[in-house]
Scaffold this active site. Structure first.
Site, PDB file in Angstrom:
ATOM      1  N   GLU A 125       0.816  -1.212   0.000  1.00  0.00           N
ATOM      2  CA  GLU A 125       0.000   0.000   0.000  1.00  0.00           C
ATOM      3  C   GLU A 125       0.854   1.268   0.000  1.00  0.00           C
ATOM      4  OE1 GLU A 125      -4.143  -1.429   2.063  1.00  0.00           O
ATOM      5  OE2 GLU A 125      -2.484  -1.003   3.395  1.00  0.00           O
ATOM      6  N   CYS A 140       3.467   8.474   1.166  1.00  0.00           N
ATOM      7  CA  CYS A 140       3.952   7.517   2.163  1.00  0.00           C
ATOM      8  C   CYS A 140       4.152   6.174   1.451  1.00  0.00           C
ATOM      9  CB  CYS A 140       2.914   7.419   3.270  1.00  0.00           C
ATOM     10  SG  CYS A 140       3.341   6.232   4.529  1.00  0.00           S
ATOM     11  N   CYS A 147       6.103  -7.243   7.541  1.00  0.00           N
ATOM     12  CA  CYS A 147       7.222  -6.732   8.347  1.00  0.00           C
ATOM     13  C   CYS A 147       7.694  -7.854   9.259  1.00  0.00           C
ATOM     14  CB  CYS A 147       6.759  -5.534   9.178  1.00  0.00           C
ATOM     15  SG  CYS A 147       8.095  -4.672  10.034  1.00  0.00           S
ATOM     16  N   CYS A 151       5.572  -4.884  16.219  1.00  0.00           N
ATOM     17  CA  CYS A 151       5.197  -3.878  17.207  1.00  0.00           C
ATOM     18  C   CYS A 151       3.719  -4.112  17.518  1.00  0.00           C
ATOM     19  CB  CYS A 151       5.432  -2.482  16.653  1.00  0.00           C
ATOM     20  SG  CYS A 151       7.139  -2.260  16.112  1.00  0.00           S
ATOM     21  N   CYS A 154       0.772  -2.047  15.854  1.00  0.00           N
ATOM     22  CA  CYS A 154       0.831  -1.787  14.413  1.00  0.00           C
ATOM     23  C   CYS A 154       0.157  -2.900  13.609  1.00  0.00           C
ATOM     24  CB  CYS A 154       2.289  -1.645  13.988  1.00  0.00           C
ATOM     25  SG  CYS A 154       2.500  -1.509  12.200  1.00  0.00           S
ATOM     26  N   CYS A 378      -1.508   6.103   9.875  1.00  0.00           N
ATOM     27  CA  CYS A 378      -0.301   5.437  10.363  1.00  0.00           C
ATOM     28  C   CYS A 378      -0.634   4.126  11.040  1.00  0.00           C
ATOM     29  CB  CYS A 378       0.368   6.267  11.450  1.00  0.00           C
ATOM     30  SG  CYS A 378       1.067   7.767  10.894  1.00  0.00           S
TER      31      CYS A 378
HETATM   32  N1  SAH Z   1       8.720   0.366  10.199  1.00  0.00           N
HETATM   33  C1  SAH Z   1       8.993   1.751  10.251  1.00  0.00           C
HETATM   34  C2  SAH Z   1       8.210   2.572   9.266  1.00  0.00           C
HETATM   35  C3  SAH Z   1       6.730   2.281   9.105  1.00  0.00           C
HETATM   36  S1  SAH Z   1       5.622   2.589  10.444  1.00  0.00           S
HETATM   37  C4  SAH Z   1       8.782   2.284  11.640  1.00  0.00           C
HETATM   38  O1  SAH Z   1       8.230   1.582  12.466  1.00  0.00           O
HETATM   39  O2  SAH Z   1       9.230   3.392  11.893  1.00  0.00           O
HETATM   40  C5  SAH Z   1       5.212   4.306  10.389  1.00  0.00           C
HETATM   41  C6  SAH Z   1       4.834   4.898  11.772  1.00  0.00           C
HETATM   42  O3  SAH Z   1       3.492   4.569  12.167  1.00  0.00           O
HETATM   43  C7  SAH Z   1       5.718   4.398  12.891  1.00  0.00           C
HETATM   44  O4  SAH Z   1       6.111   5.441  13.728  1.00  0.00           O
HETATM   45  C8  SAH Z   1       4.787   3.459  13.594  1.00  0.00           C
HETATM   46  O5  SAH Z   1       5.223   3.213  14.866  1.00  0.00           O
HETATM   47  C9  SAH Z   1       3.485   4.197  13.525  1.00  0.00           C
HETATM   48  N2  SAH Z   1       2.336   3.354  13.840  1.00  0.00           N
HETATM   49  C10 SAH Z   1       2.235   2.022  13.710  1.00  0.00           C
HETATM   50  N3  SAH Z   1       1.010   1.585  14.095  1.00  0.00           N
HETATM   51  C11 SAH Z   1       0.321   2.682  14.486  1.00  0.00           C
HETATM   52  C12 SAH Z   1      -1.022   2.876  14.958  1.00  0.00           C
HETATM   53  N4  SAH Z   1      -1.861   1.873  15.068  1.00  0.00           N
HETATM   54  N5  SAH Z   1      -1.405   4.128  15.233  1.00  0.00           N
HETATM   55  C13 SAH Z   1      -0.556   5.165  15.067  1.00  0.00           C
HETATM   56  N6  SAH Z   1       0.707   5.046  14.618  1.00  0.00           N
HETATM   57  C14 SAH Z   1       1.150   3.812  14.330  1.00  0.00           C
HETATM   58 FE1  SF4 Z   2       7.055  -2.991  11.333  1.00  0.00          FE
HETATM   59 FE2  SF4 Z   2       4.866  -1.682  12.102  1.00  0.00          FE
HETATM   60 FE3  SF4 Z   2       6.863  -1.996  13.832  1.00  0.00          FE
HETATM   61 FE4  SF4 Z   2       7.150  -0.298  11.743  1.00  0.00          FE
HETATM   62  S1  SF4 Z   2       5.696  -0.105  13.444  1.00  0.00           S
HETATM   63  S2  SF4 Z   2       8.637  -1.848  12.490  1.00  0.00           S
HETATM   64  S3  SF4 Z   2       5.963  -1.422  10.191  1.00  0.00           S
HETATM   65  S4  SF4 Z   2       5.634  -3.649  12.929  1.00  0.00           S
END
Ligand code: SAH
Ligand code: SF4
Length: 399
Positions: A125, A140, A147, A151, A154, A378
């Protein structure tokens, strides 16, 4: 061997290990079903090899580069500076590809989300976030399908890593988005354009796919083509410390760090990569990041989770961690997704947190969620293919 040399050697070994592992997830080759080669995403040197292989002169590389990346042309017959017979010869050997648009959705706030499908039918996406006030916008971009990190807040993190995106697929997301907004030819100089900023904040961890990301960004920054300045590109990482130095040295793009917690015990839980690269190491890598200056601050992303990481004590500790760094803190209200187990912090908690950070001298904007109605905000990204596979009980690798 002294301690510093030993650390440097260990870091080097760790970097090699990360790169070797990442290579296992590389995409299939660029050759199309009919045997033609896709020119998009080749480095200049690789393009030169292709041109030499069909017996053409090196100056053609510059011409092609201009047509592909400055004019955005996908059809050799539109390359008016190239004679017809050569146009035909090029079309026999090559294509100038774009990812296929599987779906596209536009949010009520004009955020647009594409699901792009690549040659092996894997999908990722891409989200366009317009800023109407300044007539600009950010794209973006995803760096991986899925991944490896998980996290807990996420959505992408619930999808296993299927594979890395290749440079053509990373550049291709940008080029296809420019197609959609009619933004070719690429602007020279300061002409404001809608697609003038890239954030590597889509699906995946860009520093676990460093080679492809670096190649793609080098293409995007090339002045004879798209020509985006490194200042208009931000790479977001969850903290792959050994690759941060290399990214700074080689690409020098803006850095965003997904911090989200200020104590190792909590960060170990919500950003599991922290068990490998704990907060102290991460902050040291941020301090080493080149070009960190007031004009080019490091952005710390902090997703606000109710009752988890949003207390005043957390805010004070955050300030202590970043003190002395040219930094900015992006407070991201948690964006829920189907099945997520967190709640967004209250408005009060958000503002209290922001005030503490601001009073310590750091800018701390609260990010307005965009495109929530189309799951484009995000952390909400996850491919439809994966959702569909889950529904039918098939695994990631069956595709
Ligand atoms: N993997 C990289 C880049 C992609 S994530 C990283 O983690 O930095 C892009 C951003 O969205 C990151 O800061 C991530 O922590 C945040 N993010 C992930 N899940 C989210 C959620 N459910 N609500 C708000 N931000 C979120
Ligand atoms: Fe992967 Fe989501 Fe963690 Fe970014 S925030 S490293 S995309 S699991």
């Amino acid at each position: 061997m002294n301690a510093i040399a030993k650390t440097a050697e260990l870091t080097e070994a760790e970097r090699d290990r990360i790169l070797a592992k990442s290579a296992l997830f590389n995409p299939p080759s660029l050759v199309t079903a009919d045997g033609r080669r896709d020119l998009v995403g080749l480095s200049r040197a690789e393009l030169a090899e292709e041109i030499a292989a069909i017996g053409e002169k090196p100056f053609r590389v510059k011409q092609l580069w201009h047509w592909i990346y400055h004019q955005g042309v996908t059809d050799f017959s539109r390359m008016s500076s190239i004679a017809k017979p050569l146009q035909a010869k090029l079309a026999e050997a090559f294509v100038i590809g774009r990812p296929e648009v599987a779906t596209v959705q536009t949010s009520s706030d004009e955020t647009r989300k594409w699901l792009f499908r690549f040659r092996d039918r894997q999908e990722a996406e891409t989200v366009y976030i317009p800023d109407r006030e300044i007539d600009r916008g950010a794209l973006c971009i995803s760096s991986q399908v899925g991944c490896t990190l998980s996290c807990t807040f996420c959505h992408t993190g619930t999808q296993k890593l299927v594979r890395n995106l290749g440079a053509p697929e990373i550049v291709g997301q940008f080029m296809a988005a420019r197609d959609a907004y009619g933004e070719w030819p690429s602007p020279h100089g300061e002409t404001p354009r809608l697609l003038s900023t890239i954030v590597l904040m889509g699906m995946g961890e860009p520093l676990y796919n460093y080679e492809n990301v670096a190649k793609a960004m080098t293409i995007v920054m090339d002045n004879e083509g798209i020509g985006l300045s490194r200042r208009r590109i931000t790479l977001s990482t969850s903290g792959v410390v050994p690759m941060m130095d290399r990214c700074g040295e080689e690409l020098g793009v803006n850095l965003a760090v997904s911090l989200h917690a200020v104590r190792d015990d909590l960060r170990d839980e919500i950003v599991p990569l922290n068990r490998k690269y704990p907060i102290a190491e991460l902050m040291a890598a941020c301090r080493r990041y080149p070009g960190a200056s007031n004009a080019r601050r490091i952005t710390f992303e902090y997703v606000m989770l109710k009752g988890v990481n949003d207390s005043e004590a957390d805010a004070h500790e955050l300030v202590r961690l970043i003190r002395g760094l040219p930094a900015k803190v992006n407070l991201i209200p948690f964006n829920p997704w189907p099945g997520s187990s967190y709640e967004p912090s209250s408005g009060n908690a958000l503002h209290r947190f922001a005030r503490i950070v601001m009073e310590a001298g750091f800018s701390s904007p609260i990010r307005t969620p965009r495109g929530q109605d189309i799951l484009a905000a995000c952390g909400q990204l996850k491919t439809e293919s994966e959702r569909a596979r889950k529904a039918t009980g098939r695994s990631n690798l069956d595709a």
